[in-house]
Design an enzyme around this catalytic site. Structure first.
Site, PDB file in Angstrom:
ATOM      1  CB  CYS A  23      18.933  22.544  13.367  1.00 59.84           C
ATOM      2  SG  CYS A  23      20.087  21.204  13.744  1.00 59.84           S
ATOM      3  CB  THR A  57      10.790  11.501  26.529  1.00 58.61           C
ATOM      4  OG1 THR A  57      12.123  10.971  26.482  1.00 58.61           O
ATOM      5  CG2 THR A  57       9.961  10.734  27.539  1.00 58.61           C
ATOM      6  CG  ASP A  59      16.392  11.325  25.411  1.00 61.82           C
ATOM      7  OD1 ASP A  59      17.221  12.242  25.276  1.00 61.82           O
ATOM      8  OD2 ASP A  59      16.185  10.748  26.491  1.00 61.82           O
ATOM      9  CG  ASP A  60      19.239  14.871  22.781  1.00 63.62           C
ATOM     10  OD1 ASP A  60      18.875  15.801  22.047  1.00 63.62           O
ATOM     11  OD2 ASP A  60      19.287  14.960  24.017  1.00 63.62           O
ATOM     12  CG  ASP A 100      21.621  14.151  18.610  1.00 69.38           C
ATOM     13  OD1 ASP A 100      21.385  15.189  19.250  1.00 69.38           O
ATOM     14  OD2 ASP A 100      21.119  13.900  17.501  1.00 69.38           O
ATOM     15  CG  HIS A 149      23.385   5.343   0.846  1.00 66.60           C
ATOM     16  ND1 HIS A 149      23.677   4.330  -0.044  1.00 66.60           N
ATOM     17  CD2 HIS A 149      22.214   5.901   0.424  1.00 66.60           C
ATOM     18  CE1 HIS A 149      22.717   4.271  -0.971  1.00 66.60           C
ATOM     19  NE2 HIS A 149      21.829   5.211  -0.700  1.00 66.60           N
TER      20      HIS A 149
END
Length: 356
Positions: A23, A57, A59-60, A100, A149
């Site tokens: 990340c 916002t 969000d995840d 998530d 993919h």
């Protein structure tokens, strides 16, 4: 220059093929915000009322209402190698992507693989080990990898699209925190700093084992936490660090988040590395993006600032809950094997992030 027709006799380290790993290779928050401003929904386009959670916002995951009993959670995450072991890379990437769904309070049901590999550089056995790592984590989460993919790319890339289900009344947005809530963090910080040490070849075996343990631990408590009425908001701490994702939660609720630095759990050995200057470039980019919204005590060491902005690959859940369910939240984490889960702060009146 054309790619070689034959593979190198000694396969390269996976991390040597990527300009940033895990990340830590996310686009910096400030840059991302500018990009999204130029790529917002077209004027006149009406979002469907079934879209319960979109990009409003940060969000995840997205959440789409299916019926009175079910909402679909959809998310995707992928990145370049954070470690050199291909099997571990696959496990970390898959764990991070599934997180998530747990952060929204959902149960994962299916995944699709996203695979980009330098075919003329990496042996097929190495690529296979990456995919096997991802498959094993999905098996642990109880879901199939039902497709995906692949592309031939310059840098190795692996991740998942993950779908999940949640009852519409149990969706945990990152904007639902309430004034007076306490904040519980599920995993200790320091993954980015450990990854920087690994890239510099100064991370010992114990540090590497800790890094793998924390980044491959599925955030399954999210399913049970969503069933507690006193849990108001959740998010997972990833590339923007504790400070960045904490600010997203605070902005969404239009409240101020106050963190007690002494209570924030940290992986062993991380502070010594940070004090020696072993940090990621992403932590500096994170601070440049949102540091103006963070109030630090006078004289806060640079190492602690770097830790608050340290990109967490497959980090822990940050839970905003009523004080009366704090013990239940901590017990839920403990039951799932998250021994270092800790209460680290509160939500109060105001704006931004204050660190004590």
């Amino acid at each position: 220059m054309n790619a070689p027709d034959v593979l190198p006799s000694v396969p390269p380290r996976l991390t040597s093929l990527s300009h940033g790993g895990g990340c830590g290779c996310k686009i910096a928050p400030g840059v991302l915000s500018a990009i999204l401003k130029n790529a917002s929904n077209l004027p006149g386009f009406n979002l469907p009322p079934q879209l319960l959670v979109g990009i409003e916002t940060a969000d995840d995951a997205a959440v789409y209402l299916l019926n009175d009993e079910q909402a679909l959670i959809a998310t995707t995450d992928f990145f370049m190698p954070i470690v050199d072991d291909p099997y571990d890379f696959g496990r970390i990437a898959a764990t991070n992507a599934i997180s998530d769904v747990y952060a929204m309070g959902g149960t994962p049901i299916m995944a699709l693989a996203l695979v980009g590999m330098p075919i003329n550089v990496l042996p097929l056995e190495t690529i296979g080990a990456i995919l096997r790592g991802g498959q094993d984590v999905c098996r642990d989460a109880g879901i199939p990898i039902a497709g995906g993919h692949t592309i031939d790319s310059v840098e190795p890339i692996y991740g998942l699209v993950v779908l999940g289900l949640v009852h519409p009344s149990r969706v945990k947005k990152n904007s639902g925190a309430r004034e007076g809530d306490v904040l519980v963090l599920g995993k200790p910080l320091g993954v980015g700093i450990l990854s920087a040490a690994l890239k510099k070849e100064i991370l010992d075996a114990a540090g590497y084992a800790q890094m793998i343990d924390v980044t491959t631990q599925l955030n399954k408590p999210g399913i049970d936490l969503a069933k507690l009425d006193g849990v108001h908001a959740m998010t997972d701490i990833t590339g923007f660090g504790l400070a960045g994702h904490g600010l997203e939660l605070a902005r969404g609720a239009q409240l101020k988040m106050t963190l007690d630095l002494k209570r924030v759990p940290v992986l062993p050995g991380v502070m010594a590395l940070a004090e020696a200057g072993v940090v990621t470039g992403a932590s500096g980019r994170n601070w440049a993006s949102y540091g103006a919204e963070v109030s630090l005590p006078s004289g806060t060491p640079a190492a602690w600032q770097a830790l608050l902005c340290d990109p967490q690959t497959s980090g822990g859940l940050l839970v905003s809950c009523a004080p009366e369910v704090e013990a239940e939240v901590l017990a839920c984490f403990a039951r799932h094997g998250f021994a270092q889960a800790s209460t680290i702060g509160v939500m109060g009146h105001g704006r931004g992030l204050e660190v004590l």
